[in-house]
Design a protein around this motif. Sequence first.
Motif, mmCIF file in Angstrom:
data_model
loop_
_atom_site.group_PDB
_atom_site.id
_atom_site.type_symbol
_atom_site.label_atom_id
_atom_site.label_comp_id
_atom_site.label_asym_id
_atom_site.label_seq_id
_atom_site.Cartn_x
_atom_site.Cartn_y
_atom_site.Cartn_z
ATOM 1 N N LYS A 217 0.849 -1.186 0.000
ATOM 2 C CA LYS A 217 0.000 0.000 0.000
ATOM 3 C C LYS A 217 0.887 1.239 0.000
ATOM 4 C CE LYS A 217 -4.120 1.734 2.310
ATOM 5 N NZ LYS A 217 -5.019 1.576 3.463
ATOM 6 N N PRO A 218 0.585 2.240 -0.832
ATOM 7 C CA PRO A 218 1.446 3.429 -0.875
ATOM 8 C C PRO A 218 1.480 4.152 0.458
ATOM 9 C CG PRO A 218 -0.625 3.813 -2.048
ATOM 10 C CD PRO A 218 -0.564 2.355 -1.733
ATOM 11 N N LYS A 219 2.659 4.691 0.779
ATOM 12 C CA LYS A 219 2.785 5.453 2.008
ATOM 13 C C LYS A 219 2.060 6.789 1.877
ATOM 14 C CE LYS A 219 7.298 3.507 3.237
ATOM 15 N NZ LYS A 219 8.727 3.811 3.525
ATOM 16 N N LYS A 220 1.745 7.378 3.033
ATOM 17 C CA LYS A 220 1.117 8.691 3.035
ATOM 18 C C LYS A 220 2.056 9.712 2.386
ATOM 19 C CE LYS A 220 -2.572 7.572 5.585
ATOM 20 N NZ LYS A 220 -3.943 7.629 5.084
ATOM 21 N N ASN A 221 1.501 10.526 1.505
ATOM 22 C CA ASN A 221 2.299 11.545 0.820
ATOM 23 C C ASN A 221 2.509 12.722 1.766
ATOM 24 O OD1 ASN A 221 2.824 13.956 -0.866
ATOM 25 N ND2 ASN A 221 2.625 12.513 -2.547
ATOM 26 N N SER A 222 3.744 12.889 2.220
ATOM 27 C CA SER A 222 4.031 13.911 3.238
ATOM 28 C C SER A 222 3.800 15.323 2.696
ATOM 29 C CB SER A 222 5.463 13.774 3.753
ATOM 30 O OG SER A 222 6.395 13.861 2.683
ATOM 31 N N TYR A 223 4.071 15.534 1.404
ATOM 32 C CA TYR A 223 3.868 16.861 0.819
ATOM 33 C C TYR A 223 2.383 17.211 0.779
ATOM 34 C CZ TYR A 223 4.433 20.822 -2.374
ATOM 35 O OH TYR A 223 4.420 22.078 -2.933
ATOM 36 N N SER B 137 0.708 13.281 -5.589
ATOM 37 C CA SER B 137 0.145 11.967 -5.883
ATOM 38 C C SER B 137 1.022 10.869 -5.302
ATOM 39 C CB SER B 137 -0.013 11.771 -7.388
ATOM 40 O OG SER B 137 -0.890 12.734 -7.933
ATOM 41 N N ASP B 138 0.440 9.673 -5.147
ATOM 42 C CA ASP B 138 1.180 8.548 -4.577
ATOM 43 C C ASP B 138 2.172 7.946 -5.567
ATOM 44 O OD1 ASP B 138 -0.131 8.757 -2.146
ATOM 45 O OD2 ASP B 138 -1.762 7.442 -2.764
ATOM 46 N N ALA C 155 -0.571 10.399 -10.878
ATOM 47 C CA ALA C 155 -0.567 11.805 -11.283
ATOM 48 C C ALA C 155 -1.072 11.963 -12.711
ATOM 49 C CB ALA C 155 0.840 12.393 -11.150
ATOM 50 N N GLU C 156 -0.638 11.065 -13.601
ATOM 51 C CA GLU C 156 -1.082 11.131 -14.993
ATOM 52 C C GLU C 156 -2.571 10.843 -15.125
ATOM 53 O OE1 GLU C 156 1.408 8.419 -17.067
ATOM 54 O OE2 GLU C 156 3.240 9.630 -16.832
ATOM 55 N N LEU C 157 -3.052 9.865 -14.376
ATOM 56 C CA LEU C 157 -4.473 9.521 -14.430
ATOM 57 C C LEU C 157 -5.338 10.648 -13.864
ATOM 58 C CD1 LEU C 157 -4.313 5.764 -13.367
ATOM 59 C CD2 LEU C 157 -4.957 6.663 -15.610
#
Length: 522
Positions: free
Chosen positions: A27-33, A237-238, A243-245
């Motif tokens: 599972k992708p990590k939380k995006n800190s930005y 984005s993760d 991001a592209e989608l």
Amino acid sequence: MADRRTENNAISEPQKSTTVDFDPPKKPKKNSYAIACAALASMTSVLLGYDFAVISGAILYIKEELKITDVEVEILVGILNLYCLIGSFAGGRTSDWIGRRYTIVVAQAIFFAGAILMGFATNYAFLMVGRFVAGIAVGYGLMVAPIYTAEISPTSSRGFLSSFTEVFINGGILLGYVSNYAFSKLPTHLGWRMMLGAGGVPAIIIGLLAFGMPESPRWLVMKGRLGDAKRVLDKISDSKEEAELRLADIKRVVGISEDCTDDVVPVPKQSHGKDMWKDILHPTPSVRHTLIAAVGIHFFQQSSGIDSIVLYSPRIFEKAGITSTNEKLLATVAVGFTKTMFILVATFLLDKVGRRPLLLGSITGMIISQVTLGIGLTIIEKSDQKLMWAVALCIAMVLAYVAFFSIGVGPVTWVYSSEILPLRLRALGVSMAVAVSRVTSAVISMTFLSLTKWITTGGTFFLYASFAIASCFFFYFMLPETQGRTLEDMEGLFGNFGWKLSKLKKQQNEEAAIPCCFLREG
């Protein structure tokens, strides 16, 4: 891929499978930005929480110095909600005009001016002018913060990040209560002015920090700035693929060809003014359902009486049997602390449990707490002697009520209303929802003292409980689950008022059975 690998390693040992080959994708990590951006935007909500909480304690000293009546107290306390209407409607157009980020800066500048006016107020009329200016700023902030946060958030953590609005409202409430207690030791004429004027400090800090935030990628695409939008999406984005989608989805909604790769492009004329109001007044079934859901959830959030607890908690504790001003202010700090702790718990549950379970569980607990609080207050009002068990019961039920509110109805309202509206109507739709929220809050806060005289304090909470019961039915029958859906896909969930939970569950289960490589990320 396996054939190519075999050809390249024909002479080497046969390839052995390892357990890693069969591990599911992580599972992708939380995006800190994205988290930092959402937190900065949501800090705007501190203004509402602080102003609401600080006036509850300041009014004890304002009434003493300015010699105002209970009716004037109700007007002073509740009128800010009506002033918010100006800011929320103006904020919708402003955020579409200059962008979400600079609208946040405008809100902080206006609130700073309002805090200074209130801090230097010499009479009731002067104080009302300061409340007017602060109210406009709060309206701006309440409108733009949830929109920006929803638009900046990855789908996987949108519930978590969008709940920040309620987190910072509660943080502002706690800060306001602490300010009440801290400045209560000063002379009367100075204490309440410091309480109100201190709100200008966070406004300066938030306004300066807002300059470092990126603009909403959806707003950038609406203005044809595809290159800027892509750079922001790459950061928030993760993954690059997500991001592209997301960019392709936004371009499709705005009306830009998905094949277009220019940095700046002319965009089709957007719906504004009369055209936008036409979409609101003559909506499709899907838009009509989303508008009713967004406006309705804000109405029922406020009609359950939460602002009476926040604004009049010292009065409620006095009715429960606490007479010392110092003890009443300490009890209100406990209310703020409880609200803040439970909203923090809710932020981690929104994307795991879902919106509907939190809403329905929350409102059930609120109903039980309100009915029990009403019974406790009625027993105290009818008794000739002080009943310590009843006093303890009332305090416990006030804390239970704010805890249940903060774990569901409080944060889900902001998350849900900001994510379900279509892009072309999002700013205006959220403005309408915030307007309904503020009008309802104004009615609740400007009638509480009068209601307690007409039907007693206990009877007032029985009345609030009846609204909470009605909201339970609304939540169950009108609000489908939105967990895991992209903003661009929301319209497909709405439009059928007779939707069945089992049907939705079946659809979600079918999607879960599809291999993840065939599912589009949000």
